[in-house]
Design an enzyme around this catalytic site. Structure first.
Site, mmCIF file in Angstrom:
data_model
loop_
_atom_site.group_PDB
_atom_site.id
_atom_site.type_symbol
_atom_site.label_atom_id
_atom_site.label_comp_id
_atom_site.label_asym_id
_atom_site.label_seq_id
_atom_site.Cartn_x
_atom_site.Cartn_y
_atom_site.Cartn_z
ATOM 1 N N ASP A 2 17.227 9.639 104.517
ATOM 2 C CA ASP A 2 17.845 8.318 104.509
ATOM 3 C C ASP A 2 18.101 7.795 105.925
ATOM 4 O OD1 ASP A 2 18.466 6.369 102.798
ATOM 5 O OD2 ASP A 2 20.498 7.031 102.376
ATOM 6 N N HIS A 19 10.153 3.713 108.774
ATOM 7 C CA HIS A 19 9.456 4.712 107.946
ATOM 8 C C HIS A 19 8.428 5.483 108.775
ATOM 9 C CE1 HIS A 19 11.582 3.320 104.531
ATOM 10 N NE2 HIS A 19 10.953 2.172 104.430
ATOM 11 N N LEU A 113 5.259 28.360 104.877
ATOM 12 C CA LEU A 113 6.245 27.442 104.279
ATOM 13 C C LEU A 113 5.606 26.594 103.165
ATOM 14 C CD1 LEU A 113 8.975 25.776 104.467
ATOM 15 C CD2 LEU A 113 7.802 24.366 106.163
HETATM 16 C C1 FPP Z 1 14.906 6.164 102.885
HETATM 17 O O1 FPP Z 1 15.414 5.368 103.952
HETATM 18 C C2 FPP Z 1 13.498 6.491 103.122
HETATM 19 C C3 FPP Z 1 12.479 6.236 102.248
HETATM 20 C C4 FPP Z 1 12.683 5.602 100.942
HETATM 21 C C5 FPP Z 1 11.075 6.588 102.584
HETATM 22 C C6 FPP Z 1 10.896 7.902 103.306
HETATM 23 C C7 FPP Z 1 9.473 8.244 103.417
HETATM 24 C C8 FPP Z 1 8.879 8.671 104.552
HETATM 25 C C9 FPP Z 1 9.590 8.876 105.837
HETATM 26 C C10 FPP Z 1 7.426 9.059 104.494
HETATM 27 C C11 FPP Z 1 7.392 10.544 104.287
HETATM 28 C C12 FPP Z 1 6.042 11.031 104.029
HETATM 29 C C13 FPP Z 1 5.686 12.334 104.096
HETATM 30 C C14 FPP Z 1 4.280 12.688 103.838
HETATM 31 C C15 FPP Z 1 6.645 13.398 104.460
HETATM 32 P P1 FPP Z 1 15.909 3.868 103.661
HETATM 33 O O2 FPP Z 1 14.718 2.972 103.739
HETATM 34 O O3 FPP Z 1 16.625 3.847 102.349
HETATM 35 O O4 FPP Z 1 16.872 3.625 104.855
HETATM 36 P P2 FPP Z 1 18.181 2.702 104.841
HETATM 37 O O5 FPP Z 1 19.118 3.293 103.822
HETATM 38 O O6 FPP Z 1 18.704 2.812 106.235
HETATM 39 O O7 FPP Z 1 17.733 1.301 104.486
#
Ligand code: FPP
Length: 220
Positions: A2, A19, A113
């Protein structure tokens, strides 16, 4: 993972940039986890509820996952990392599913892992799908036990998590591993996910080492 959005917002950047940095952080943490001798690491990349976001954002995250799986195969091979999936494959776009299935089969025999990508994952959805599998296997739901249900989860051989880490200071479960987390220890950090690195992981592991786990029993 998050805090990607907030990380970007704080820098006046589009959420997609958050992201992108989140993915870099995931790679740092995967590497650090492998180095620390951790056997299983589940990354909550996309929940069943994340489809509520704009098509632009969901498309970007899916594209990021696909691109990552394609570009980083050498990284997984060199580190002997096995990729697995938790979540509902039926709801994933066909091209993402094909890429994911390729990564699952190509890394199947790797002994290091195990990185479980929670993608289109919801804890309630997993439990419903587990009950459905159980009903299909047993005919009538005659043998409803914890063991029987556990054996029908997405990755039945993966042990329950010892530690669940939540970044960006959120005190919520957010539908993550509802069944498996019965006795997991939680670690909540204010650090936004894109800022995570080996040092943050080590702080979480140190906190975990100081927990006293009783599993509902008493000390001693
Ligand atoms: C939450 O932060 C994050 C997500 C919904 C997406 C996370 C996905 C990635 C980082 C890609 C990962 C891919 C691999 C292959 C490991 P948010 O957008 O809810 O953040 P906020 O709460 O600050 O708005």
């Amino acid at each position: 993972m998050d805090g990607n959005g907030r990380w970007a917002l704080g820098r006046k950047l589009p959420r997609s940039q958050g992201h992108l940095e989140g993915l870099k952080a995931a790679k740092r943490v995967v590497k650090a986890a492998a180095g620390a001798g951790i056997r299983y690491l589940t990354l909550y990349a996309f929940s069943t509820e994340n489809w509520k976001r704009t098509a632009e954002e969901t498309g970007f995250i899916m594209g990021l996952v696909k691109q990552h799986l394609r570009a980083e195969f050498a990284f997984y091979r060199e580190n002997g990392i096995r990729i697995r999936h938790a979540g509902n494959p039926a709801g994933l776009p066909a091209d993402i599913l094909a890429e994911l299935e390729g990564a699952l089969s190509e890394t199947r025999d790797f002994k290091g892992l195990q990185v479980i990508l929670a993608l289109n994952y919801g804890g309630r959805d997993e439990i419903i799908r587990a009950f459905t599998r159980l009903a299909e296997k047993e005919g009538a739901l005659a043998d409803i036990s914890e063991e029987a249900l556990s054996s029908c989860l997405d990755n039945p051989d993966v042990p329950d998590p010892d530690l669940i880490i939540r970044s960006a200071g959120e005190f919520r479960i957010s539908n993550f591993l509802l069944w498996e987390s019965a006795y997991a220890e939680y670690y909540i950090s204010p650090v936004l996910w894109p800022d995570w690195d080996e040092g943050e992981l080590n702080r979480a592991l140190e906190a975990y080492r100081n927990r006293e786990r009783r599993f509902g029993g008493v000390k001693g």
